[in-house]
Design an enzyme around this catalytic site. Structure first.
Site, short mmCIF file in Angstrom:
data_model
loop_
_atom_site.label_atom_id
_atom_site.label_comp_id
_atom_site.label_asym_id
_atom_site.label_seq_id
_atom_site.Cartn_x
_atom_site.Cartn_y
_atom_site.Cartn_z
N TYR A 137 0.91 -1.44 -0.03
CA TYR A 137 0.02 0.02 0.14
C TYR A 137 0.88 1.38 -0.07
O TYR A 137 0.36 2.34 -0.25
CB TYR A 137 -0.99 -0.03 1.24
CG TYR A 137 -2.17 -0.79 0.90
CD1 TYR A 137 -2.01 -2.11 0.90
CD2 TYR A 137 -3.47 -0.13 0.59
CE1 TYR A 137 -3.42 -2.94 0.63
CE2 TYR A 137 -4.56 -0.66 0.43
CZ TYR A 137 -4.47 -2.29 0.20
OH TYR A 137 -5.59 -2.76 0.11
N LYS A 210 3.14 -14.83 4.01
CA LYS A 210 3.23 -15.79 2.74
C LYS A 210 4.71 -15.86 2.73
O LYS A 210 5.25 -15.64 1.86
CB LYS A 210 2.65 -15.17 1.75
CG LYS A 210 2.88 -16.13 0.41
CD LYS A 210 1.78 -17.21 0.20
CE LYS A 210 2.24 -18.29 -0.79
NZ LYS A 210 1.22 -19.44 -0.97
N ASP A 243 -3.08 -18.21 1.81
CA ASP A 243 -3.91 -19.17 1.24
C ASP A 243 -4.53 -20.43 2.12
O ASP A 243 -5.64 -20.60 1.57
CB ASP A 243 -2.86 -19.99 0.10
CG ASP A 243 -1.70 -20.36 0.51
OD1 ASP A 243 -1.36 -20.00 1.64
OD2 ASP A 243 -1.05 -21.07 -0.22
N ASP A 267 -6.68 -6.80 3.64
CA ASP A 267 -7.60 -6.31 2.84
C ASP A 267 -8.43 -7.61 2.54
O ASP A 267 -9.69 -7.67 2.28
CB ASP A 267 -6.99 -5.68 1.81
CG ASP A 267 -8.07 -5.34 0.71
OD1 ASP A 267 -9.06 -4.36 1.11
OD2 ASP A 267 -7.70 -5.20 -0.31
N ASP A 271 -12.61 -9.05 3.59
CA ASP A 271 -14.00 -9.28 2.72
C ASP A 271 -14.37 -10.58 2.85
O ASP A 271 -15.65 -10.83 3.11
CB ASP A 271 -13.58 -9.04 1.42
CG ASP A 271 -13.83 -7.61 1.04
OD1 ASP A 271 -13.52 -6.61 1.72
OD2 ASP A 271 -14.44 -7.25 -0.16
C1 IPM Z 1 -10.71 -1.17 2.37
C2 IPM Z 1 -10.79 -1.06 0.64
C3 IPM Z 1 -9.55 -0.01 0.64
C4 IPM Z 1 -8.53 -0.95 0.86
C5 IPM Z 1 -9.53 0.55 -0.78
C6 IPM Z 1 -10.95 1.30 -1.21
C7 IPM Z 1 -8.38 1.64 -1.13
O1 IPM Z 1 -10.95 -1.96 0.31
O2 IPM Z 1 -10.85 -0.44 3.23
O3 IPM Z 1 -10.71 -2.58 2.54
O4 IPM Z 1 -7.88 -1.51 -0.26
O5 IPM Z 1 -7.92 -0.85 1.94
MN MN Z 2 -10.82 -3.91 1.07
#
Ligand code: IPM
Ligand code: MN
Length: 375
Positions: A137, A210, A243, A267, A271
């Site tokens: 990042y 990893k 993984d 990140d 999700d």
């Molecule tokens: C998150 C989002 C951000 C990230 C993006 C929008 C830059 O996906 O907050 O997880 O990758 O951190």
């Molecule tokens: Mn994200």
């Protein structure tokens, strides 16, 4: 006691969900009565950018520095090339305020449908501590085409050094992105995770990496983890490759208590964490600088398709507000808010489309407020 909160509603569904969040926070303030919340809106996002050409003006950053916390909706808009708003606003704020932790609770509340067969709210309840200022990042990298002589040389030497290949750069193009882990950066994130585990009475901390392949950067991460772990003999530790952990999150989510991870894997796994806790509609996050100004947001994006329709689930934003109260030291208020949300979810009468209902964004906010008022 008055807390000054900067509110950045942002793009898409951001303004709608943040409106509900502010509504609920004001109601908590009334219910508790021992502190005040003062909200000031900031306009950053697509409209502001398209009108002024600015993402966040420099002088505004010093205004934000005076605040106690930042409450953010979502960023991203189809009229602006992908990445411009996300990097220029969201990542810029995370970096500027050195919010080196991205704390993401993965908690399945009773009443929320879980896509994992045979799992319920007893099985999904852990925290992901995502390092938030390093790794891929940091934006270090470049793209090299075979046009200029300098680029030609860089390309040739990168390939030569790495693969001992002489490539025809006139036909080739290359891009590289460098992920950086620093000893200090890893240490502060990992220490935070151990402290969190201790504070929440958790017995196990899992570290994600990893290191078997990306051994330069994640090798350092692993080394630092082992060193910090020595200070916490009461907490059991383990390593998991990224993984493997995505598989185990699905198979055995009940195993996890606190998980600490470098930025990009964090990140990705959060999700996955969001979907097993019932979806992005209920997943909040906090960008935390324990010594400075933190920023709270739903982890979902701006969902332009649903913008202005009063359909989006505001609970992720509302729960981000709960995390903000906790961070401000208002634990009682935070607990009250969480209970109100949990009651609404358990009842299952007022829910947005993502949870199988047809209530509007504002109806869900109102339902949470009603629970608070009943107290
Ligand atoms: C998150 C989002 C951000 C990230 C993006 C929008 C830059 O996906 O907050 O997880 O990758 O951190
Ligand atoms: Mn994200």
């Amino acid at each position: 006691m008055t807390y000054e909160i900067a509110v950045i509603p942002g793009d898409g569904i951001g303004p709608e969900v943040i409106r509900e969040g502010v509504k609920v926070l004001k109601s908590v303030e009334d219910t508790i009565g021992t502190f005040d919340l003062s909200f000031e809106k900031f306009p950053y996002g697509a409209d502001y950018y398209l009108e002024t050409g600015e993402l966040i003006p420099k002088q505004d950053l010093s205004e934000l520095e005076e605040k106690d916390a930042i409450y953010l909706g979502a960023l991203g808009d189809p009229r602006v090339p992908t990445g411009v708003l996300e990097q220029g606003i969201l990542l810029n704020l995370r970096f500027y305020f050195d919010q080196y932790i991205n704390l993401r609770p993965v908690k399945l509340y009773p009443g929320v449908p879980c896509p994992l067969a045979g799992k319920d709210s007893n099985d999904v309840n852990f925290h992901v501590v995502r390092e938030n200022t390093e790794d891929f990042y940091i934006g270090l990298g470049g793209r090299v085409k075979g046009r200029s002589r300098k680029n030609l040389e860089i390309t040739r030497s990168l390939y030569k050094a790495k693969f001992d290949l002489d490539i025809d750069v006139d036909r080739d193009e290359l891009a590289y992105q460098i992920g950086v882990i620093s000893r200090g950066g890893a240490k502060r994130a990992i220490r935070f995770a151990f402290e969190l585990a201790k504070e929440k009475g958790k017995k196990r901390l899992t570290s994600v990496d990893k290191a078997n392949v990306l051994s330069h950067s994640y090798g350092l991460w692993r080394e630092v983890f082992k060193q910090v772990a020595d200070d916490y003999p009461e907490i059991e530790t383990e390593f998991s490759f990224i993984d493997a952990i995505v598989m185990w999150f699905v198979k055995n989510p009940e195993w996890y208590e606190v998980v600490v991870t470098p930025n990009m894997f964090g990140d990705i796994v959060t999700d996955l964490g969001a979907i097993i806790q019932g979806g992005l509609g209920v997943a909040p996050g906090g960008n935390i600088n324990p010594e400075g100004i933190s920023m709270f947001e739903p982890i979902h994006g701006s969902a332009p398709k649903y913008a202005g329709k009063d359909k989006a689930n505001p609970l992720a934003a509302i729960l981000a507000g709960q995390m903000m109260l906790e961070d401000l030291g208002e634990q009682k208020a935070a607990d009250l808010l969480e209970q109100a949300v949990a009651e609404v979810l358990a009842e299952g009468k007022t829910k947005t489309y993502d949870l199988g209902g047809n209530s509007s964004t504002s109806e869900v906010g109102d339902a949470v407020v009603k629970k608070l008022e009943e107290r």
